[in-house]
Design a protein around this motif. Structure first.
Motif, PDB file in Angstrom:
ATOM      1  N   ILE A  67      13.149  -7.397 -11.257  1.00 29.92           N
ATOM      2  CA  ILE A  67      11.838  -6.736 -11.172  1.00 29.92           C
ATOM      3  C   ILE A  67      10.789  -7.685 -10.594  1.00 29.92           C
ATOM      4  CG2 ILE A  67       9.997  -5.590 -12.480  1.00 29.92           C
ATOM      5  CD1 ILE A  67      12.125  -4.671 -14.451  1.00 29.92           C
ATOM      6  N   MET A  68      10.806  -8.947 -11.042  1.00 27.73           N
ATOM      7  CA  MET A  68       9.859  -9.937 -10.491  1.00 27.73           C
ATOM      8  C   MET A  68      10.022 -10.025  -8.978  1.00 27.73           C
ATOM      9  SD  MET A  68       7.969 -11.883 -12.700  1.00 27.73           S
ATOM     10  CE  MET A  68       7.881 -13.557 -12.050  1.00 27.73           C
ATOM     11  N   ALA A  69      11.281 -10.079  -8.535  1.00 28.75           N
ATOM     12  CA  ALA A  69      11.542 -10.171  -7.094  1.00 28.75           C
ATOM     13  C   ALA A  69      11.088  -8.891  -6.394  1.00 28.75           C
ATOM     14  CB  ALA A  69      13.023 -10.429  -6.845  1.00 28.75           C
ATOM     15  N   ALA A  70      11.305  -7.743  -7.049  1.00 29.41           N
ATOM     16  CA  ALA A  70      10.896  -6.464  -6.438  1.00 29.41           C
ATOM     17  C   ALA A  70       9.382  -6.433  -6.207  1.00 29.41           C
ATOM     18  CB  ALA A  70      11.315  -5.297  -7.336  1.00 29.41           C
ATOM     19  N   ILE A  71       8.609  -6.975  -7.152  1.00 28.18           N
ATOM     20  CA  ILE A  71       7.144  -7.011  -6.997  1.00 28.18           C
ATOM     21  C   ILE A  71       6.776  -7.817  -5.744  1.00 28.18           C
ATOM     22  CG2 ILE A  71       4.993  -7.887  -8.026  1.00 28.18           C
ATOM     23  CD1 ILE A  71       6.327  -7.399 -10.812  1.00 28.18           C
ATOM     24  N   LYS A  72       7.489  -8.927  -5.544  1.00 30.35           N
ATOM     25  CA  LYS A  72       7.169  -9.780  -4.387  1.00 30.35           C
ATOM     26  C   LYS A  72       7.668  -9.174  -3.078  1.00 30.35           C
ATOM     27  CE  LYS A  72       7.471 -13.731  -7.261  1.00 30.35           C
ATOM     28  NZ  LYS A  72       8.226 -14.930  -7.566  1.00 30.35           N
ATOM     29  N   ILE A  73       8.879  -8.596  -3.115  1.00 32.20           N
ATOM     30  CA  ILE A  73       9.424  -7.987  -1.896  1.00 32.20           C
ATOM     31  C   ILE A  73       8.521  -6.824  -1.468  1.00 32.20           C
ATOM     32  CG2 ILE A  73      11.376  -6.637  -0.999  1.00 32.20           C
ATOM     33  CD1 ILE A  73      13.210  -8.449  -2.754  1.00 32.20           C
ATOM     34  N   ASN A  74       8.038  -6.076  -2.445  1.00 35.38           N
ATOM     35  CA  ASN A  74       7.099  -4.982  -2.178  1.00 35.38           C
ATOM     36  C   ASN A  74       5.880  -5.491  -1.411  1.00 35.38           C
ATOM     37  OD1 ASN A  74       6.033  -2.343  -2.478  1.00 35.38           O
ATOM     38  ND2 ASN A  74       4.932  -2.933  -4.346  1.00 35.38           N
ATOM     39  N   SER A  75       5.332  -6.597  -1.887  1.00 36.29           N
ATOM     40  CA  SER A  75       4.152  -7.181  -1.240  1.00 36.29           C
ATOM     41  C   SER A  75       4.499  -7.675   0.175  1.00 36.29           C
ATOM     42  CB  SER A  75       3.623  -8.302  -2.129  1.00 36.29           C
ATOM     43  OG  SER A  75       2.909  -9.241  -1.399  1.00 36.29           O
ATOM     44  N   ASP A  76       5.664  -8.315   0.333  1.00 31.07           N
ATOM     45  CA  ASP A  76       6.058  -8.788   1.671  1.00 31.07           C
ATOM     46  C   ASP A  76       6.256  -7.619   2.636  1.00 31.07           C
ATOM     47  OD1 ASP A  76       6.226 -11.729   1.831  1.00 31.07           O
ATOM     48  OD2 ASP A  76       7.579 -11.531   0.140  1.00 31.07           O
ATOM     49  N   LEU A  77       6.867  -6.549   2.158  1.00 32.02           N
ATOM     50  CA  LEU A  77       7.094  -5.400   3.050  1.00 32.02           C
ATOM     51  C   LEU A  77       5.770  -4.764   3.478  1.00 32.02           C
ATOM     52  CD1 LEU A  77      10.227  -3.758   1.374  1.00 32.02           C
ATOM     53  CD2 LEU A  77      10.142  -4.952   3.577  1.00 32.02           C
ATOM     54  N   GLU A  78       4.836  -4.684   2.538  1.00 36.28           N
ATOM     55  CA  GLU A  78       3.540  -4.094   2.898  1.00 36.28           C
ATOM     56  C   GLU A  78       2.850  -4.954   3.954  1.00 36.28           C
ATOM     57  OE1 GLU A  78      -0.789  -3.466   2.638  1.00 36.28           O
ATOM     58  OE2 GLU A  78       0.202  -5.214   1.791  1.00 36.28           O
ATOM     59  N   ARG A  79       2.982  -6.273   3.813  1.00 34.96           N
ATOM     60  CA  ARG A  79       2.336  -7.160   4.792  1.00 34.96           C
ATOM     61  C   ARG A  79       3.043  -7.118   6.144  1.00 34.96           C
ATOM     62  NH1 ARG A  79      -0.438 -11.742   0.942  1.00 34.96           N
ATOM     63  NH2 ARG A  79      -0.752 -10.253  -0.726  1.00 34.96           N
ATOM     64  N   ILE A  80       4.359  -6.898   6.121  1.00 40.38           N
ATOM     65  CA  ILE A  80       5.086  -6.718   7.384  1.00 40.38           C
ATOM     66  C   ILE A  80       4.535  -5.476   8.097  1.00 40.38           C
ATOM     67  CG2 ILE A  80       7.319  -6.034   8.356  1.00 40.38           C
ATOM     68  CD1 ILE A  80       8.641  -7.959   6.317  1.00 40.38           C
ATOM     69  N   GLY A  81       4.284  -4.422   7.323  1.00 39.90           N
ATOM     70  CA  GLY A  81       3.678  -3.220   7.906  1.00 39.90           C
ATOM     71  C   GLY A  81       2.322  -3.537   8.538  1.00 39.90           C
ATOM     72  N   ASP A  82       1.507  -4.344   7.841  1.00 41.48           N
ATOM     73  CA  ASP A  82       0.201  -4.745   8.393  1.00 41.48           C
ATOM     74  C   ASP A  82       0.369  -5.496   9.712  1.00 41.48           C
ATOM     75  OD1 ASP A  82      -1.218  -3.687   6.304  1.00 41.48           O
ATOM     76  OD2 ASP A  82      -1.518  -5.586   5.251  1.00 41.48           O
TER      77      ASP A  82
END
Lengths: 227, 227
Positions: B80-95
């Motif tokens: 879950i900790m990793a999922a929180i970070k991967i979520n943030s990285d994916l959103e920034r990739i979209g940006d």
């Protein structure tokens, strides 16, 4: 158990504030080097980066252990979730300061531009204030201050657009300025990103206090509350 | 309870993979617009951004509820900790894909540069492969593949440095290229950042599987294991 949680929560907050203080010093050192044309403060940036990186790892580890040992819910859990994100934003702010420092080192090897730094010191001052205020909002759980930080992000974007425009014109009219103007463009971009990270921290503060995720304009899409 | 956790864990992973797929399409659409000089794919980028942003908020909310309801420990909590970070990285990739799209729109209003795009399509292909592989490593809990992603990041940095150097020379020798070369420099920077985020995801995969935080060169500082 709850009493002990308050102790570790306080310790976690202290670590994040220490990181915040270090990143503030990284930015101010990089900007000092740029404005005063001194290389010495660039060494400070490099030294502080290591400390930020160590705290980055330590904070994530503390968050993991706090969840595993205390099984927090509601506000306590939101605080830890926000801490994980604030930790990541602070580490990235440190990275941006390192980038500013690298481009400043290139600039210090060249004669100063006649147009000097345009609005870049103003951009730096605004980004620094946004970071400071976002951390003060975090400590004080101050929603009004967090909203004030978010409201300033447009001004930083505007300053960046103006700096881009002026520096591009400079490069077009005098090709001897290309390398230096490009360094300043990248520095302006770094400062804009620091302001974005401060905005993220402010959004996290609102999430901790109100339990509302206001990212991606979610708040604007909500129906207005009854009068 | 454990059985139910596996179900929600699977749902969480599916959401992250959906986000990953959307960001891959955002990058490939932006790059298609750039290479083929078409405006249509830029509309796709804008449409997909909304979907990514919605998933970004949904994934964080799911992570919070999974912790609150299931009180996970050990591997489950690391996931879950990793999922929180991967979520943030994916959103920034979209940006970053949105930024590429914006600079591409500016480029499409101007005649094509004679030097065309240099190594930028190669940078795009590498960043896209790193993203795809980092997500495959996440699904397969594949440490070897995650390490392969991390090993490619230097190649992307190298390509970016070369592109910066060539584009800067172009601006210096022909002032009519300044605006277009600057757009390409910023696009190269966006692609490098996408590769950085893919690297972050790969580091998170290693954290999930091995329980080791290898960021900031922590692995290199460890004593060598006994032979």
């Amino acid at each position: 158990m709850q009493r002990h949680f308050e102790v570790v929560e306080k310790e976690l907050m202290e670590r994040l504030l220490a990181m915040g203080g270090l990143t503030e010093r990284m930015i101010s050192s990089a900007v000092e080097a740029l404005v005063e044309r001194k290389t010495k403060p660039l060494e400070t940036v490099a030294a502080l980066e290591d400390e930020v990186n160590q705290l980055h790892i330590e904070v994530d580890d503390r968050c993991l252990k706090m969840i595993a040992l205390h099984q927090p819910t509601a506000t306590d859990l939101r605080f830890i979730m926000a801490a994980i994100k604030i930790n990541s934003d602070l580490e990235r702010i440190g990275d941006q300061a390192v980038n500013i420092s690298e481009n400043t080192a290139l600039l210090l090897d060249e004669p100063q531009l006649k147009k000097k730094l345009l609005d870049i010191p103003r951009m730096a001052a605004l980004a620094q204030r946004m970071l400071k205020d976002s951390l003060a909002a975090f400590v004080g759980k101050d929603v009004a201050l967090a909203r004030a930080v978010i409201a300033q992000d447009d001004a930083e974007d505007q300053l960046k657009s103006e700096a881009f425009h002026e520096l591009q014109q400079l490069m077009q009219t005098d090709s001897s300025t290309v390398q230096r103007a490009l360094c300043l463009i990248l520095i302006a971009r770094n400062l804009e990103r620091i302001a974005d990270h401060a905005t993220n921290i402010a959004e996290d503060v609102i999430f901790i206090v109100l339990g509302k995720d206001i990212r991606h304009g979610a708040e604007a899409r909500e129906p207005a509350p009854p009068a």
